[in-house]
Each structure stands twice: as C-alpha cells, then as structure tokens.
Write a protein that holds these residues in place. Structure first.
Motif, PDB file in Angstrom:
ATOM      1  N   ASP A  75      33.897  -5.382 -12.518  1.00 31.85           N
ATOM      2  CA  ASP A  75      35.304  -5.757 -12.685  1.00 31.85           C
ATOM      3  C   ASP A  75      35.318  -7.194 -13.193  1.00 31.85           C
ATOM      4  O   ASP A  75      35.270  -8.142 -12.419  1.00 31.85           O
ATOM      5  N   LYS A  77      37.706  -8.839 -14.703  1.00 33.14           N
ATOM      6  CA  LYS A  77      38.944  -9.560 -14.418  1.00 33.14           C
ATOM      7  C   LYS A  77      38.864 -10.277 -13.085  1.00 33.14           C
ATOM      8  O   LYS A  77      39.302 -11.426 -12.940  1.00 33.14           O
ATOM      9  N   ARG A  78      38.290  -9.596 -12.081  1.00 36.10           N
ATOM     10  CA  ARG A  78      38.256 -10.146 -10.721  1.00 36.10           C
ATOM     11  C   ARG A  78      36.874 -10.642 -10.325  1.00 36.10           C
ATOM     12  O   ARG A  78      36.645 -10.959  -9.161  1.00 36.10           O
ATOM     13  N   SER A 134      48.091  -8.583 -11.607  1.00 37.89           N
ATOM     14  CA  SER A 134      46.826  -7.900 -11.341  1.00 37.89           C
ATOM     15  C   SER A 134      45.848  -8.723 -10.508  1.00 37.89           C
ATOM     16  O   SER A 134      44.767  -8.243 -10.187  1.00 37.89           O
ATOM     17  N   ASN A 246      45.390 -15.614 -18.606  1.00 31.02           N
ATOM     18  CA  ASN A 246      44.578 -14.754 -17.742  1.00 31.02           C
ATOM     19  C   ASN A 246      44.636 -13.293 -18.156  1.00 31.02           C
ATOM     20  O   ASN A 246      43.753 -12.509 -17.797  1.00 31.02           O
ATOM     21  N   ARG A 247      45.662 -12.904 -18.901  1.00 27.54           N
ATOM     22  CA  ARG A 247      45.731 -11.539 -19.444  1.00 27.54           C
ATOM     23  C   ARG A 247      44.924 -11.412 -20.719  1.00 27.54           C
ATOM     24  O   ARG A 247      44.891 -10.346 -21.335  1.00 27.54           O
TER      25      ARG A 247
END
Length: 330
Positions: A75, A77-78, A134, A246-247
C-alpha cells in the motif's frame, strides 16, 4: 523510556503480550523493524523500510531466522507492506481495526533496544491529522529513531493501534502512526507476489526542505489585522493544496499556492516584508523544472512566513501585556 507516572505493571503487561511478535529485518546494507500480524506468518512493516530490497531475512523473538520469499500486499499511499514468512503458528499481535485513539491518549511503541533487548517507548497522541478522505494518521509526542520505523504501536490494553513511522515535516523528523484500520484489510485479502515486486517501489527519500528562517523585523510596520489575514490565506491554501498533492496531483497544488502568493502580492502592499518573501518563493519556482518541485518551493515559502508570523504575534501579545496599565491592591 517510561514516564514517572506510568503504571509499571501496565507497561510490563503490554510488553509481555507484544514482545513475541516483534521482528528485526535484515537487508543488504540496512536493517528494519516489523511485527508478526497473523499466525499464518504475515509480517507487517512500513513499505519504505523494505522498498527496493533484493533479499530480506527476519529474526524473530524466539530466535528463528527466516527468509522472506513472497509479498502479500503493498500500500504505497499509506506506506505499508505485508510479507509472507515461510512458517505458520507464530506468535502474533492482537489486531483491532476499530481502535481510534484520540488526542492525549497514552500509547506504547515496542522496538528493539540493541543487544537483543526490547524497548517500550511510552508516548501520547499529539494530534489526529486528516490528510484527505483516504488517509488519517496520528502524530505522536515522542521522537522515534529512523531505523525503528515499522514498529507496532499498542494501547494500554495491549491491542494493536497502528504502525509507527518516522516521517518528516518542515524539515524535522516527526513520529506518526498509520492506524490499524488500514492494516487489517491487507491481511484479510492477501495476494501473492514475488519478492522482486519490492524492486518496483522506489525507496523513499526524505525531501530536503528549504524553509527560510526570517527575523521578526521582516514584519516591521505591518498591522496586526494584515498579518493575521496573510496567515489565514496561507493556511487555507495549504488546507486545499496538501490533499491535492497527496492524491498525486502536484500541478493543482502548485497552481493553488501560486495564485495565493500572487493574490497576496497584489493585496498586502501594507506588509512589504511578507511580499518580499512571497516574491522570492515565486522566483525560486522559475528556476525549477516541474510542478512537484514548485509546489514544495512555495510550501517552504508559506511555512517560513507562518513561522515568523507566529513569533511576531507572540511578541506583539507580550508587548501589549507589558504596556497594559497595572492596578495595585491598596
């Protein structure tokens, strides 16, 4: 690492329950930390800890030394990775995807302390940060060593709260927690990829921030209302621009920051020092090649102004208190 008012029995109980799950990751030229999150051999850590690794060996608390052969989930993104260990029946943390610690809550970070010893760092939640729809994370008061990223974070009951991560903000390290609710779904729908999948992920590099440090005299002659309006405009721009960045949309972030800076240049002629700082930020962008770099250049400019504005307002308030008429009891 425990504070004076810590209930020692609570701390010991937390450590005793979690210690068997802690793992040290050995990679060529570096080490990392992770933890066993399932008896089926799923190991969780930060993605940046293992990104680009060609081989990973794991030393468990019971002195098993295992080689990772598969990737279960990634993941980006995280900043999470789940790896598959080649054995089952391992001691695992008690997961709780519904854990939602709030500001001021006491948490514990389990991490290696050297020499085969374990450390238990007690800290508190400094703030709950919402980046966008998110990703929400916790910012902690404690300073986590960079090589301890991937360590498990626990509450006073010993339940897993999230993954401790050393991140950077305003050019300084901060400790954040990626909450457990993002980890649990990765364990519930596991896949299987070769370890070479990590080679496709670029190791995270901490961006070198260039936040200027201004003297308070930068705001000399400015009215308090004008300074506060500048700060408000900057903060509103960051609140809108940071989620866009961040997107994965640095162009939108940069253009929003650019419009804000240009608008302040037009409207705040009553504060020439702030205008000079904004003008320098915009000029810096003309020497850069892409929207990502320009977004960060203006963010550095904004953060530098916010820092000096905060100091200036504190100085103004202190001066006002000193100048206030005093009354004495007779």
């Amino acid at each position: 690492m425990l504070t004076a008012d810590t209930d020692v029995s609570t701390a010991r109980a937390v450590a005793a329950r979690a210690a068997p799950s802690l793992a040290i990751l050995e990679m060529p030229g570096r080490q990392g930390v992770g933890f066993v999150a399932s008896p089926h051999g799923f190991l969780v850590t930060n993605l940046h800890v293992v990104a680009g690794a060609e081989e990973i060996h794991v030393l468990l608390a019971d002195e098993q030394f295992l080689e990772v052969e598969e990737v279960v989930a990634l993941d980006e993104k995280r900043d999470l990775a789940v790896l598959q260990l080649p054995t089952h029946g391992l001691e695992a943390l008690r997961l709780d995807g519904a854990a939602h610690p709030g500001e001021g809550d006491v948490l514990f970070i389990l991490l290696p302390a050297g020499g085969g010893m374990l450390g238990l760092m007690e800290t508190r939640v400094h703030a709950v940060q919402v980046l966008d729809e998110s990703l929400t994370f916790l910012e902690l008061e404690a300073a986590l060593p960079e090589d301890a990223s991937g360590s498990p974070v626990l509450d006073a009951s010993g339940a897993f709260v999230g993954v401790a991560t050393c991140a950077f903000a305003d050019g300084r390290p901060v400790t954040i927690v990626i909450p457990s609710r993002y980890v649990v779904p990765l364990l519930e729908q596991p896949g299987s990829r070769p370890l070479s999948a990590l080679m496709l992920v670029r190791p995270a590099a901490s961006r070198e921030r260039q936040v200027p440090t201004h003297p308070i005299s930068l705001l000399e002659g400015c009215a308090t209302d004008g300074v506060e309006e500048i700060a408000l405009a900057i903060m509103q721009a960051i609140q809108l621009g940071a989620p866009a960045y961040n997107r994965g949309d640095p162009e939108t972030c940069y253009r929003l920051y650019e419009r804000t800076a240009e608008q302040l240049l037009q409207e705040r002629t009553d504060c020439p020092g702030a205008q000079a700082a904004l003008r320098e930020g915009l000029q810096r962008c003309t020497r850069l090649d892409d929207a990502d770099s320009c977004a960060w250049a203006l963010r550095d400019t904004f953060d530098g102004l916010l820092h000096v504005i905060d100091r200036w307002l504190q100085a103004q308030a202190a001066f006002a208190r000193m100048s206030a008429p005093k009354s004495y009891l007779q």
